[in-house]
Design a protein around this motif. Structure first.
Motif, PDB file in Angstrom:
ATOM      1  N   SER A 132      20.596   9.202  11.839  1.00  0.00           N
ATOM      2  CA  SER A 132      22.010   9.569  11.732  1.00  0.00           C
ATOM      3  C   SER A 132      22.600   8.875  10.518  1.00  0.00           C
ATOM      4  O   SER A 132      22.016   7.935   9.970  1.00  0.00           O
ATOM      5  CB  SER A 132      22.788   9.198  13.001  1.00  0.00           C
ATOM      6  N   VAL A 133      23.774   9.353  10.100  1.00  0.00           N
ATOM      7  CA  VAL A 133      24.424   8.846   8.892  1.00  0.00           C
ATOM      8  C   VAL A 133      25.848   8.419   9.231  1.00  0.00           C
ATOM      9  O   VAL A 133      26.515   9.039  10.069  1.00  0.00           O
ATOM     10  CB  VAL A 133      24.449   9.923   7.787  1.00  0.00           C
ATOM     11  N   TYR A 134      26.290   7.349   8.597  1.00  0.00           N
ATOM     12  CA  TYR A 134      27.682   6.898   8.759  1.00  0.00           C
ATOM     13  C   TYR A 134      28.146   6.319   7.424  1.00  0.00           C
ATOM     14  O   TYR A 134      27.447   5.509   6.812  1.00  0.00           O
ATOM     15  CB  TYR A 134      27.796   5.827   9.850  1.00  0.00           C
ATOM     16  N   ASN A 135      29.324   6.759   6.966  1.00  0.00           N
ATOM     17  CA  ASN A 135      29.868   6.270   5.700  1.00  0.00           C
ATOM     18  C   ASN A 135      31.031   5.321   5.961  1.00  0.00           C
ATOM     19  O   ASN A 135      32.152   5.762   6.224  1.00  0.00           O
ATOM     20  CB  ASN A 135      30.354   7.447   4.836  1.00  0.00           C
ATOM     21  N   PRO A 136      30.783   4.004   5.912  1.00  0.00           N
ATOM     22  CA  PRO A 136      31.875   3.040   6.076  1.00  0.00           C
ATOM     23  C   PRO A 136      32.937   3.240   5.000  1.00  0.00           C
ATOM     24  O   PRO A 136      32.660   3.762   3.915  1.00  0.00           O
ATOM     25  CB  PRO A 136      31.178   1.688   5.927  1.00  0.00           C
ATOM     26  N   LEU A 137      34.145   2.804   5.297  1.00  0.00           N
ATOM     27  CA  LEU A 137      35.278   3.037   4.408  1.00  0.00           C
ATOM     28  C   LEU A 137      35.501   1.867   3.457  1.00  0.00           C
ATOM     29  O   LEU A 137      35.242   0.714   3.806  1.00  0.00           O
ATOM     30  CB  LEU A 137      36.544   3.261   5.245  1.00  0.00           C
ATOM     31  N   SER A 251      28.165   9.272  -0.438  1.00  0.00           N
ATOM     32  CA  SER A 251      29.416   9.137   0.321  1.00  0.00           C
ATOM     33  C   SER A 251      30.572   9.741  -0.459  1.00  0.00           C
ATOM     34  O   SER A 251      30.570   9.769  -1.690  1.00  0.00           O
ATOM     35  CB  SER A 251      29.728   7.661   0.583  1.00  0.00           C
ATOM     36  N   ASP A 252      31.572  10.220   0.270  1.00  0.00           N
ATOM     37  CA  ASP A 252      32.820  10.614  -0.368  1.00  0.00           C
ATOM     38  C   ASP A 252      33.967  10.311   0.594  1.00  0.00           C
ATOM     39  O   ASP A 252      33.792  10.300   1.810  1.00  0.00           O
ATOM     40  CB  ASP A 252      32.817  12.086  -0.803  1.00  0.00           C
ATOM     41  N   TYR A 253      35.128  10.028   0.004  1.00  0.00           N
ATOM     42  CA  TYR A 253      36.305   9.632   0.776  1.00  0.00           C
ATOM     43  C   TYR A 253      37.485  10.531   0.437  1.00  0.00           C
ATOM     44  O   TYR A 253      37.462  11.277  -0.542  1.00  0.00           O
ATOM     45  CB  TYR A 253      36.686   8.180   0.470  1.00  0.00           C
ATOM     46  N   GLY A 259      47.512   6.316  -2.698  1.00  0.00           N
ATOM     47  CA  GLY A 259      46.317   5.533  -2.991  1.00  0.00           C
ATOM     48  C   GLY A 259      45.628   5.001  -1.755  1.00  0.00           C
ATOM     49  O   GLY A 259      44.713   4.184  -1.860  1.00  0.00           O
ATOM     50  N   GLN A 260      46.018   5.434  -0.566  1.00  0.00           N
ATOM     51  CA  GLN A 260      45.355   5.002   0.655  1.00  0.00           C
ATOM     52  C   GLN A 260      44.120   5.872   0.891  1.00  0.00           C
ATOM     53  O   GLN A 260      44.107   7.062   0.582  1.00  0.00           O
ATOM     54  CB  GLN A 260      46.302   5.106   1.847  1.00  0.00           C
ATOM     55  N   ILE A 261      43.084   5.258   1.477  1.00  0.00           N
ATOM     56  CA  ILE A 261      41.786   5.906   1.604  1.00  0.00           C
ATOM     57  C   ILE A 261      41.455   6.156   3.075  1.00  0.00           C
ATOM     58  O   ILE A 261      41.848   5.389   3.953  1.00  0.00           O
ATOM     59  CB  ILE A 261      40.685   5.034   0.970  1.00  0.00           C
ATOM     60  N   ALA A 262      40.723   7.231   3.320  1.00  0.00           N
ATOM     61  CA  ALA A 262      40.262   7.563   4.668  1.00  0.00           C
ATOM     62  C   ALA A 262      38.865   8.149   4.588  1.00  0.00           C
ATOM     63  O   ALA A 262      38.422   8.621   3.538  1.00  0.00           O
ATOM     64  CB  ALA A 262      41.215   8.549   5.342  1.00  0.00           C
ATOM     65  N   GLN A 263      38.157   8.107   5.701  1.00  0.00           N
ATOM     66  CA  GLN A 263      36.844   8.743   5.765  1.00  0.00           C
ATOM     67  C   GLN A 263      36.987  10.254   5.619  1.00  0.00           C
ATOM     68  O   GLN A 263      37.992  10.840   6.010  1.00  0.00           O
ATOM     69  CB  GLN A 263      36.171   8.411   7.101  1.00  0.00           C
ATOM     70  N   LYS A 264      35.970  10.866   5.050  1.00  0.00           N
ATOM     71  CA  LYS A 264      35.986  12.315   4.866  1.00  0.00           C
ATOM     72  C   LYS A 264      35.500  12.973   6.159  1.00  0.00           C
ATOM     73  O   LYS A 264      34.303  13.198   6.365  1.00  0.00           O
ATOM     74  CB  LYS A 264      35.082  12.681   3.686  1.00  0.00           C
ATOM     75  N   ALA A 576      25.772  23.346   3.107  1.00  0.00           N
ATOM     76  CA  ALA A 576      26.662  23.004   4.217  1.00  0.00           C
ATOM     77  C   ALA A 576      27.128  21.571   4.142  1.00  0.00           C
ATOM     78  O   ALA A 576      28.200  21.237   4.627  1.00  0.00           O
ATOM     79  CB  ALA A 576      25.936  23.252   5.536  1.00  0.00           C
ATOM     80  N   THR A 577      26.321  20.705   3.539  1.00  0.00           N
ATOM     81  CA  THR A 577      26.673  19.297   3.493  1.00  0.00           C
ATOM     82  C   THR A 577      27.270  18.882   2.165  1.00  0.00           C
ATOM     83  O   THR A 577      27.425  17.711   1.893  1.00  0.00           O
ATOM     84  CB  THR A 577      25.425  18.443   3.752  1.00  0.00           C
ATOM     85  N   MET A 578      27.578  19.847   1.333  1.00  0.00           N
ATOM     86  CA  MET A 578      28.117  19.534   0.010  1.00  0.00           C
ATOM     87  C   MET A 578      29.509  18.928   0.121  1.00  0.00           C
ATOM     88  O   MET A 578      30.283  19.308   0.978  1.00  0.00           O
ATOM     89  CB  MET A 578      28.183  20.802  -0.833  1.00  0.00           C
ATOM     90  N   PRO A 579      29.834  17.948  -0.746  1.00  0.00           N
ATOM     91  CA  PRO A 579      31.191  17.411  -0.750  1.00  0.00           C
ATOM     92  C   PRO A 579      32.202  18.524  -0.970  1.00  0.00           C
ATOM     93  O   PRO A 579      31.877  19.598  -1.477  1.00  0.00           O
ATOM     94  CB  PRO A 579      31.177  16.430  -1.927  1.00  0.00           C
ATOM     95  N   ALA A 580      33.440  18.260  -0.637  1.00  0.00           N
ATOM     96  CA  ALA A 580      34.462  19.299  -0.672  1.00  0.00           C
ATOM     97  C   ALA A 580      34.673  19.863  -2.053  1.00  0.00           C
ATOM     98  O   ALA A 580      35.131  20.971  -2.210  1.00  0.00           O
ATOM     99  CB  ALA A 580      35.771  18.752  -0.139  1.00  0.00           C
ATOM    100  N   THR A 581      34.346  19.114  -3.083  1.00  0.00           N
ATOM    101  CA  THR A 581      34.553  19.638  -4.432  1.00  0.00           C
ATOM    102  C   THR A 581      33.418  19.272  -5.354  1.00  0.00           C
ATOM    103  O   THR A 581      32.953  18.153  -5.351  1.00  0.00           O
ATOM    104  CB  THR A 581      35.850  19.108  -5.044  1.00  0.00           C
ATOM    105  N   MET A 582      32.977  20.228  -6.102  1.00  0.00           N
ATOM    106  CA  MET A 582      32.014  19.968  -7.149  1.00  0.00           C
ATOM    107  C   MET A 582      32.520  20.513  -8.469  1.00  0.00           C
ATOM    108  O   MET A 582      31.833  20.520  -9.455  1.00  0.00           O
ATOM    109  CB  MET A 582      30.656  20.615  -6.816  1.00  0.00           C
TER     110      MET A 582
END
Length: 645
Positions: A132-137, A251-253, A259-264, A576-582
């Motif tokens: 499994s995968v998890y992207n910490p913030l 990872s992407d956020y 300027g506040q960050i959140a998990q994608k 399907a797993t591509m980041p929201a923008t390329m």
């Protein structure tokens, strides 16, 4: 005297006694009324001024005087504080904090695409072999996340590996309550950090994954066959690697306007309307989001613990698959990789530490990290694969705005050979050159100058231009010839220093391997030959290590261009797993360059005040409230206090 006269006289005396007191009271009231009138008038004036100023400020853009601050070169050396117990569910869901390694060089902000740091974890369940995968913030130190991170549900006995990526130059890990030791974190070796890369517990993670495979609990998917009829690429294929293979993460956020960050995650994407996606320029992202879709290949994915029902890619998954499926010759981190050198010299110790972090075998008798062998395979096999897939890559986008994937990979390869000090980067008699191009098709391109930073980690500048297309001489019949060729570089000699303990993070900046001054990227003649239609026999590798006393200028591969943040939801391709923008804005972000216009809005653009934290949305409300208060006070003093006669 009669009684009546006496009473009259007495009343008259009393009236005479009251007259001075009444006169004094009247004068006092007059004086108070004058003061009230003055204060009321002043309050009214200030209220009107505040009201007009608020209205003007709300409709006026940021002052021009703030523009230089927004265009200043961002600090490229940042520190990431690792939370306590980083391998636990609580540690993974505790935001990492980004700050400047040296505050005198300026602040570090996660929302600045040139300073963004990224963390990525991959988890293996020893009991079942499930991955499994998890992207910490990552957030700025002293701030709060735009949305609280999801606490992952880890299986009992889970083995967690963590990897780091960075869009700046040098990322230093800092401990919090012994977190670096607890996590088995490695930042480099003996006072020399890797640069953009670091990891925690990677060795144990890959060992657990290998054990699960041997026990039949973990089945790694085959890499498959691409539209070109060849095996799909991996992070250990010479058709994909560059000067510093297996670096950074996928990872992407999300970042909001403040300027506040959140998990994608799907939930955060829906809630944070207008947010942008922050991406890490990496070999792994290049593979899974660009090369795989172009060739019709499928990336290795696993469940995303932060985003239920979704799959995610990761560096750990890519390396597990590459170790299982990559056929010989296998690209492994060589001794001339700039990230594993110490003061521009080869270090077996640092190379081994890096290899452990990406699941590769340590240096040995056969697997010796030979720079010359790596250069030969990269300049021949790498160039041949790119050429063979030209029809697919030329029709595919790349991380560089306005540049197709074929031109991008060609320029990246040429720059890598120079940065690795490969003899092929300046073979005697070379007559063709290729500059880092930026074109939407193979017939339209630009020139780009690849540059290197003094700190040893790459920077890249690839502005668009209307110059004629520049490519390897044999790729296009009309490709221009190069008028000059750099002097032959020397390959760093192998050294075997005493084995020091790994660097596990420090609060102080550590110098990375030095690089020389910027120089244009030229395609080697051997690479041009390899990419020509005729079969390539490969160049002669005969230049000894000590052939020259001065290293050739290093140039940065184009993969180090950081994909620009863009509006969430813009999806390119069918992965399907591509980041929201390329898709990237014109003039993609460069290392140590000013933030692009499409990046998260700067403090100057949003009206954020550094000392107060107030923004352009709150200031008009405060101004209106103050003006109404002053006008109300004025009305009370001027009108409300007057009594009817």
């Amino acid at each position: 005297m009669s009684r009546t006269h006496q009473r009259s006289s007495r009343h008259a005396g009393q009236r005479d006694e009251r007259r001075p007191a009444q006169h004094r009271s009247w004068r006092h009231r007059m004086r108070r009324n004058r003061y009230a009138t003055l204060i009321g008038a002043l309050a009214g004036f200030l209220g009107l001024a505040t009201l007009l100023g608020t209205a003007f400020g709300a409709t006026t853009a940021a002052p021009a005087a703030q523009a230089p601050a927004a265009a200043a070169t961002p600090n490229a050396n940042c520190t990431l504080t690792v939370p306590a117990n980083p391998l636990s569910a609580k540690g993974l869901s505790t935001p990492y904090q980004l700050s400047a390694t040296d505050a005198a060089q300026g602040p570090c902000n996660e929302a600045n695409v040139n300073q963004s740091a990224f963390v990525q974890a991959t988890v293996v369940d020893p009991a079942t072999g499930a991955l499994s995968v998890y992207n910490p913030l990552v957030i700025d130190k002293g701030t709060k996340a735009a949305a609280a991170p999801v606490v992952p549900a880890l299986p009992a006995g889970a083995v967690v590996g963590i990897w780091f990526g960075f869009n700046g130059n040098n990322l230093t890990l800092r401990s919090q309550r012994n977190s670096l030791a607890a996590g088995g974190c490695v930042n480099g070796s003996n006072g020399s950090i890797f640069g953009q890369f670091a990891y925690c517990n990677a060795g144990k993670f890959f060992a657990a994954a290998n054990t699960a495979q041997a026990a039949g609990k973990l089945t790694v998917p085959a890499i498959g066959t691409g539209k070109d009829g060849k095996s799909c690429l991996t992070t250990r294929d010479f058709g994909l690697v560059d000067q510093d293979q297996s670096d950074n993460v996928t990872s992407d956020y999300l970042a909001n306007a403040n300027g506040q960050i959140a998990q994608k995650t799907a939930a955060n994407t829906a809630a944070m309307v207008g947010s942008v996606s922050l991406l890490n320029g990496s070999d792994n992202l290049l593979l899974t989001a660009f090369v795989d879709p172009a060739l019709g290949c499928t990336a290795f994915t696993a469940p995303d613990l932060a985003n239920p029902g979704q799959q995610a890619t990761s560096l750990g998954l890519d390396e597990i698959q590459a170790a299982k499926a990559q056929a010989a010759p296998i690209a492994l981190v060589p001794l001339n990789d700039p990230m594993v050198q110490v003061n521009a010299k080869a270090s077996r110790t640092k190379t081994n530490l890096y290899r452990v972090g990406v699941g590769q075998a340590r240096l040995g008798a056969a697997n010796n990290g030979d720079p010359l062998a790596y250069c030969k395979s990269l300049s021949t096999l790498g160039a041949q694969r790119i050429k063979a897939d030209q029809q697919f890559f030329a029709a595919a986008p790349s991380p560089q705005a306005g540049q197709n994937l074929f031109d991008f990979l060609t320029a990246r390869l040429a720059a890598s050979l120079t940065n690795l000090n490969c003899p092929q980067a300046a073979a005697p008699g070379a007559s063709a050159s290729a500059s880092a191009s930026a074109s939407a098709s193979s017939s339209a391109s630009t020139s780009a100058s690849a540059v290197a930073s003094a700190s040893g980690t790459p920077m890249m500048s690839a502005p668009a231009s209307s110059a004629p297309a520049s490519a390897p001489a044999s790729v296009g019949a009309s490709a221009p010839a190069s008028a000059s060729v750099p002097a032959a570089p020397s390959v760093p000699a192998k050294t075997t220093p005493a084995r020091p303990s790994p660097v596990v993070g420090s609060a102080t900046a550590v110098a990375a391997p030095m690089m020389s001054a910027p120089a244009p990227a030229s395609a080697p003649a051997s690479m041009a030959a390899a990419m020509s239609p005729a079969p390539a026999t490969g160049p002669a590798i005969g230049i000894p290590v000590s052939a020259t006393s001065q290293s050739a200028p290093r140039v940065v591969p184009a993969h180090d261009v950081v994909p620009q943040p863009s509006a969430v939801g813009t999806v390119l391709g069918n992965a399907a797993t591509m980041p929201a923008t390329m898709t990237t804005a014109a003039g993609a972000a460069t290392r140590s360059a000013a933030p692009a216009a499409s990046a998260v809005r700067s403090a100057a653009a949003t009206g954020v005040l550094a000392k107060t934290g107030a923004s352009s949305t709150t200031l008009p409300i405060i101004g209106l409230a103050v003006s109404l208060l002053l006008l109300g006070l004025s009305a009370f003093l001027l009108v409300g206090r007057r009594r009817p006669r």
